[in-house]
Design an enzyme around this catalytic site. Structure first.
Site, PDB file in Angstrom:
ATOM      1  N   ILE A  20       0.854  -1.195   0.000  1.00 24.01           N
ATOM      2  CA  ILE A  20       0.000   0.000   0.000  1.00 24.01           C
ATOM      3  C   ILE A  20       0.890   1.245   0.000  1.00 24.01           C
ATOM      4  CG2 ILE A  20      -1.678   1.314   1.373  1.00 24.01           C
ATOM      5  CD1 ILE A  20      -2.842  -1.428   2.284  1.00 24.01           C
ATOM      6  N   VAL A  65      11.565   0.264  12.706  1.00 25.38           N
ATOM      7  CA  VAL A  65      10.819   1.178  13.592  1.00 25.38           C
ATOM      8  C   VAL A  65      10.856   0.769  15.065  1.00 25.38           C
ATOM      9  CG1 VAL A  65       9.261   2.037  11.783  1.00 25.38           C
ATOM     10  CG2 VAL A  65       8.563   0.061  13.195  1.00 25.38           C
ATOM     11  N   ALA A  95       2.699  -8.751  13.174  1.00 25.95           N
ATOM     12  CA  ALA A  95       2.452  -9.660  14.303  1.00 25.95           C
ATOM     13  C   ALA A  95       3.036 -11.002  13.898  1.00 25.95           C
ATOM     14  CB  ALA A  95       0.956  -9.785  14.572  1.00 25.95           C
ATOM     15  N   TYR A 155      -7.755 -12.017  13.016  1.00 27.35           N
ATOM     16  CA  TYR A 155      -6.991 -10.759  13.054  1.00 27.35           C
ATOM     17  C   TYR A 155      -6.399 -10.552  14.462  1.00 27.35           C
ATOM     18  CZ  TYR A 155      -5.532  -6.202  11.274  1.00 27.35           C
ATOM     19  OH  TYR A 155      -4.786  -5.133  10.853  1.00 27.35           O
ATOM     20  N   LYS A 162      -4.357  -2.297  16.262  1.00 23.54           N
ATOM     21  CA  LYS A 162      -4.996  -1.239  15.439  1.00 23.54           C
ATOM     22  C   LYS A 162      -5.888  -0.347  16.295  1.00 23.54           C
ATOM     23  CE  LYS A 162      -3.303  -2.190  11.306  1.00 23.54           C
ATOM     24  NZ  LYS A 162      -2.181  -1.367  10.774  1.00 23.54           N
ATOM     25  N   THR A 193      -2.261  -7.488  -0.992  1.00 17.79           N
ATOM     26  CA  THR A 193      -0.804  -7.299  -0.941  1.00 17.79           C
ATOM     27  C   THR A 193      -0.146  -8.653  -0.676  1.00 17.79           C
ATOM     28  OG1 THR A 193      -0.862  -6.881   1.421  1.00 17.79           O
ATOM     29  CG2 THR A 193      -1.040  -4.952   0.015  1.00 17.79           C
TER      30      THR A 193
HETATM   31  P1  NAD Z   1       3.244  -4.757   3.343  1.00 13.00           P
HETATM   32  O1  NAD Z   1       3.838  -6.014   3.847  1.00 13.00           O
HETATM   33  O2  NAD Z   1       3.555  -4.374   1.962  1.00 13.00           O
HETATM   34  O3  NAD Z   1       3.605  -3.551   4.328  1.00 13.00           O
HETATM   35  C1  NAD Z   1       3.934  -3.734   5.679  1.00 13.00           C
HETATM   36  C2  NAD Z   1       5.246  -3.032   5.905  1.00 13.00           C
HETATM   37  O4  NAD Z   1       5.604  -3.032   7.298  1.00 13.00           O
HETATM   38  C3  NAD Z   1       6.420  -3.669   5.141  1.00 13.00           C
HETATM   39  O5  NAD Z   1       7.016  -2.737   4.297  1.00 13.00           O
HETATM   40  C4  NAD Z   1       7.378  -4.075   6.245  1.00 13.00           C
HETATM   41  O6  NAD Z   1       8.732  -3.949   5.871  1.00 13.00           O
HETATM   42  C5  NAD Z   1       7.003  -3.053   7.314  1.00 13.00           C
HETATM   43  N1  NAD Z   1       7.514  -3.414   8.643  1.00 13.00           N
HETATM   44  C6  NAD Z   1       7.205  -4.503   9.406  1.00 13.00           C
HETATM   45  N2  NAD Z   1       7.954  -4.515  10.523  1.00 13.00           N
HETATM   46  C7  NAD Z   1       8.753  -3.406  10.470  1.00 13.00           C
HETATM   47  C8  NAD Z   1       9.769  -2.865  11.313  1.00 13.00           C
HETATM   48  N3  NAD Z   1      10.129  -3.450  12.465  1.00 13.00           N
HETATM   49  N4  NAD Z   1      10.380  -1.704  10.931  1.00 13.00           N
HETATM   50  C9  NAD Z   1      10.042  -1.109   9.777  1.00 13.00           C
HETATM   51  N5  NAD Z   1       9.091  -1.561   8.931  1.00 13.00           N
HETATM   52  C10 NAD Z   1       8.464  -2.712   9.279  1.00 13.00           C
HETATM   53  O7  NAD Z   1       1.653  -4.909   3.543  1.00 13.00           O
HETATM   54  P2  NAD Z   1       0.484  -3.831   3.388  1.00 13.00           P
HETATM   55  O8  NAD Z   1      -0.742  -4.663   3.248  1.00 13.00           O
HETATM   56  O9  NAD Z   1       0.822  -2.823   2.367  1.00 13.00           O
HETATM   57  O10 NAD Z   1       0.414  -3.159   4.830  1.00 13.00           O
HETATM   58  C11 NAD Z   1       0.631  -1.772   5.058  1.00 13.00           C
HETATM   59  C12 NAD Z   1      -0.295  -1.254   6.151  1.00 13.00           C
HETATM   60  O11 NAD Z   1      -1.641  -1.314   5.697  1.00 13.00           O
HETATM   61  C13 NAD Z   1      -0.250  -2.025   7.448  1.00 13.00           C
HETATM   62  O12 NAD Z   1      -0.364  -1.130   8.546  1.00 13.00           O
HETATM   63  C14 NAD Z   1      -1.492  -2.878   7.378  1.00 13.00           C
HETATM   64  O13 NAD Z   1      -1.972  -3.238   8.645  1.00 13.00           O
HETATM   65  C15 NAD Z   1      -2.422  -1.902   6.695  1.00 13.00           C
HETATM   66  N6  NAD Z   1      -3.628  -2.486   6.071  1.00 13.00           N
HETATM   67  C16 NAD Z   1      -3.501  -3.489   5.161  1.00 13.00           C
HETATM   68  C17 NAD Z   1      -4.639  -4.008   4.585  1.00 13.00           C
HETATM   69  C18 NAD Z   1      -4.569  -5.152   3.604  1.00 13.00           C
HETATM   70  O14 NAD Z   1      -5.575  -5.829   3.414  1.00 13.00           O
HETATM   71  N7  NAD Z   1      -3.458  -5.369   2.944  1.00 13.00           N
HETATM   72  C19 NAD Z   1      -5.908  -3.483   4.926  1.00 13.00           C
HETATM   73  C20 NAD Z   1      -5.981  -2.442   5.852  1.00 13.00           C
HETATM   74  C21 NAD Z   1      -4.825  -1.948   6.420  1.00 13.00           C
HETATM   75  O1  0WE Z   2      -3.091  -5.553   8.773  1.00 12.50           O
HETATM   76  C1  0WE Z   2      -3.199  -6.530   8.060  1.00 12.50           C
HETATM   77  C2  0WE Z   2      -2.147  -7.618   8.061  1.00 12.50           C
HETATM   78  C3  0WE Z   2      -0.837  -7.157   8.646  1.00 12.50           C
HETATM   79  C4  0WE Z   2       0.106  -8.293   8.930  1.00 12.50           C
HETATM   80  C5  0WE Z   2       0.365  -9.301   8.032  1.00 12.50           C
HETATM   81  C6  0WE Z   2       1.283 -10.313   8.348  1.00 12.50           C
HETATM   82  C7  0WE Z   2       1.554 -11.490   7.441  1.00 12.50           C
HETATM   83  C8  0WE Z   2       2.938 -12.063   7.674  1.00 12.50           C
HETATM   84  C9  0WE Z   2       0.756  -8.298  10.156  1.00 12.50           C
HETATM   85  N1  0WE Z   2       1.649  -9.250  10.486  1.00 12.50           N
HETATM   86  C10 0WE Z   2       1.930 -10.250   9.613  1.00 12.50           C
HETATM   87  N2  0WE Z   2       2.833 -11.207   9.974  1.00 12.50           N
HETATM   88  C11 0WE Z   2       3.328 -12.128   9.114  1.00 12.50           C
HETATM   89  O2  0WE Z   2       4.129 -13.003   9.488  1.00 12.50           O
HETATM   90  N3  0WE Z   2      -4.342  -6.633   7.275  1.00 12.50           N
HETATM   91  C12 0WE Z   2      -5.389  -5.658   7.447  1.00 12.50           C
HETATM   92  C13 0WE Z   2      -4.564  -7.733   6.324  1.00 12.50           C
HETATM   93  C14 0WE Z   2      -5.343  -8.792   7.019  1.00 12.50           C
HETATM   94  O3  0WE Z   2      -4.728  -9.693   7.821  1.00 12.50           O
HETATM   95  C15 0WE Z   2      -5.712 -10.520   8.351  1.00 12.50           C
HETATM   96  C16 0WE Z   2      -6.952 -10.114   7.873  1.00 12.50           C
HETATM   97  C17 0WE Z   2      -6.730  -9.014   7.017  1.00 12.50           C
HETATM   98  C18 0WE Z   2      -7.753  -8.209   6.283  1.00 12.50           C
HETATM   99  C19 0WE Z   2      -5.588 -11.595   9.228  1.00 12.50           C
HETATM  100  C20 0WE Z   2      -6.730 -12.285   9.604  1.00 12.50           C
HETATM  101  C21 0WE Z   2      -7.978 -11.889   9.143  1.00 12.50           C
HETATM  102  C22 0WE Z   2      -8.107 -10.801   8.277  1.00 12.50           C
END
Ligand code: NAD
Ligand code: 0WE
Length: 255
Positions: A20, A65, A95, A155, A162, A193
Site C-alpha cells: 500500500i 521502527v 504480528a 486478526y 490497530k 498485498t
Molecule cells: P506490506 O507487507 O507491503 O507492508 C507492511 C510493511 O511493514 C512492510 O514494508 C514491512 O517492511 C514493514 N515493517 C514490518 N515490521 C517493520 C519494522 N520493524 N520496521 C520497519 N518496517 C516494518 O503490507 P500492506 O498490506 O501494504 O500493509 C501496510 C499497512 O496497511 C499495514 O499497517 C497494514 O496493517 C495496513 N492495512 C492493510 C490491509 C490489507 O488488506 N493489505 C488493509 C488495511 C490496512
Molecule cells: O493488517 C493486516 C495484516 C498485517 C500483517 C500481516 C502479516 C503477514 C505475515 C501483520 N503481520 C503479519 N505477519 C506475518 O508473518 N491486514 C489488514 C490484512 C489482514 O490480515 C488478516 C486479515 C486481514 C484483512 C488476518 C486475519 C484476518 C483478516
C-alpha cells in the site's frame, strides 16, 4: 494538477510493488511531491531501490521502527537533504504469524508486545521524530483496518494493535493540532498485498468482503492511495484525528 508541488514527505512501509505504501508513493510523487523512502532491513533494500529508481530525486534510508536510533538517523538525514517535511506516511504493521491464527485468548505476552510495538507505538515514535521538520505544519497518515472495531476471526492481536493505533491518532492529533500538524488514519478494506496473501484464508475473506460490501467489489489500492493524497493536500486542512474508511462501504452493513 500538481496538488503536492514543492512538498516533501517520508514514507515508512514499502516492501514491494504491491505494498500500500508503494501505491501511496506513486500517488504523492505523481502529484509533484519529493519523498524519502525507508526500508526495514537489508533483505528489502534491493526491492526498494529498484522501485525508487522510477522516482525523481528519491532519498532511501534504512529504518527498523523498533529502533529509536534508526528513526533518529532517518530524520537527521532528511533534515540535511530536505529543508523541511510536509507529510509522513506510516504503513507499517507486524504480528507473529502464529498469533494471526487460532484464538486471541492464547496470545503470548511477547507476541502482544511485539505487535503493539511495531504496529502502534511506531506511529508515536515516527510522528515525534518528524515534528521539528514539519515546520509549516503538515499531515501524518497511517493505515488501519476494521479489525480494530470488530472481532474479525484471525486478526486477533493485530486488532488490538490497530485499536491502540487509532487511539494514538486521536491523542497525537490533540497534541499537535496547534502546530497545524494533522494526524489521520485510513481504514482500508482487504487489499491483495503479498503480506495479506500470506494469511491463511485471506482469499476466501477477500471474496466474502466483495459480496457483502454495498459496492459489490473489492477496494483498489489506488483508491486508498488517492485518499492518502487527499489527506496530505491542503484540501484536507480542516481534518484531523479522523479515521476514514476506504472499504466500498463494508463497515456500514449489519449483515
Ligand atoms: P506490506 O507487507 O507491503 O507492508 C507492511 C510493511 O511493514 C512492510 O514494508 C514491512 O517492511 C514493514 N515493517 C514490518 N515490521 C517493520 C519494522 N520493524 N520496521 C520497519 N518496517 C516494518 O503490507 P500492506 O498490506 O501494504 O500493509 C501496510 C499497512 O496497511 C499495514 O499497517 C497494514 O496493517 C495496513 N492495512 C492493510 C490491509 C490489507 O488488506 N493489505 C488493509 C488495511 C490496512
Ligand atoms: O493488517 C493486516 C495484516 C498485517 C500483517 C500481516 C502479516 C503477514 C505475515 C501483520 N503481520 C503479519 N505477519 C506475518 O508473518 N491486514 C489488514 C490484512 C489482514 O490480515 C488478516 C486479515 C486481514 C484483512 C488476518 C486475519 C484476518 C483478516
Amino acid at each position: 494538477m500538481d496538488l503536492l508541488a514543492g512538498k516533501t514527505g517520508v514514507v515508512f512501509g514499502v516492501a514491494n510493488k504491491r505494498s500500500i505504501a508503494w501505491a501511496i508513493t506513486r500517488a504523492v510523487t505523481d502529484a509533484g511531491a519529493r519523498v524519502a523512502l525507508t526500508y526495514q532491513g537489508e533483505r528489502l533494500e534491493k526491492n526498494v531501490r529498484e522501485l525508487a529508481a522510477t522516482l525523481k530525486d528519491p532519498l532511501i534510508l534504512p529504518c527498523d521502527v523498533t529502533k529509536d536510533e534508526d528513526i533518529d538517523a532517518v530524520y537527521d538525514e532528511i533534515g540535511r537533504q530536505f529543508d523541511k517535511l510536509d507529510f509522513v506516511i506510516h504503513s507499517v504493521a507486524f504480528a507473529n504469524s502464529s498469533d494471526l491464527e487460532g484464538k486471541f485468548v492464547d496470545t503470548p505476552r511477547e507476541g502482544f508486545r511485539l505487535a503493539l510495538d511495531i504496529s502502534a507505538y511506531s506511529l508515536v515514535a515516527v510522528t515525534r521524530g518528524a515534528v521539528r521538520l514539519l515546520k509549516d505544519g503538515g499531515s501524518v497518515v497511517t493505515m488501519t483496518y476494521l479489525g480494530s472495531e470488530r472481532a474479525v476471526p484471525g486478526y486477533n492481536v493485530m486488532g488490538v494493535a490497530k485499536a491502540a493505533l487509532e487511539s494514538s491518532v486521536r491523542y497525537l492529533a490533540a497534541d499537535l493540532g496547534e502546530q497545524q500538524i494533522r494526524v489521520n488514519a485510513i481504514s482500508a478494506g482487504p487489499v491483495n498485498t503479498l503480506a495479506a496473501r500470506g494469511i491463511s484464508g485471506f482469499m476466501k475473506m477477500y471474496a466474502e468482503f466483495r459480496d457483502a460490501a454495498p459496492m459489490k467489489r473489492n477496494v483498489d489500492v489506488m483508491e486508498v492511495a488517492g485518499t492518502a493524497l487527499f489527506l496530505c493536500s491542503d484540501h484536507a486542512r480542516g481534518i484531523t484525528g479522523e479515521i476514514i474508511h476506504v472499504d466500498c462501504g463494508y463497515h456500514i452493513m449489519g449483515f
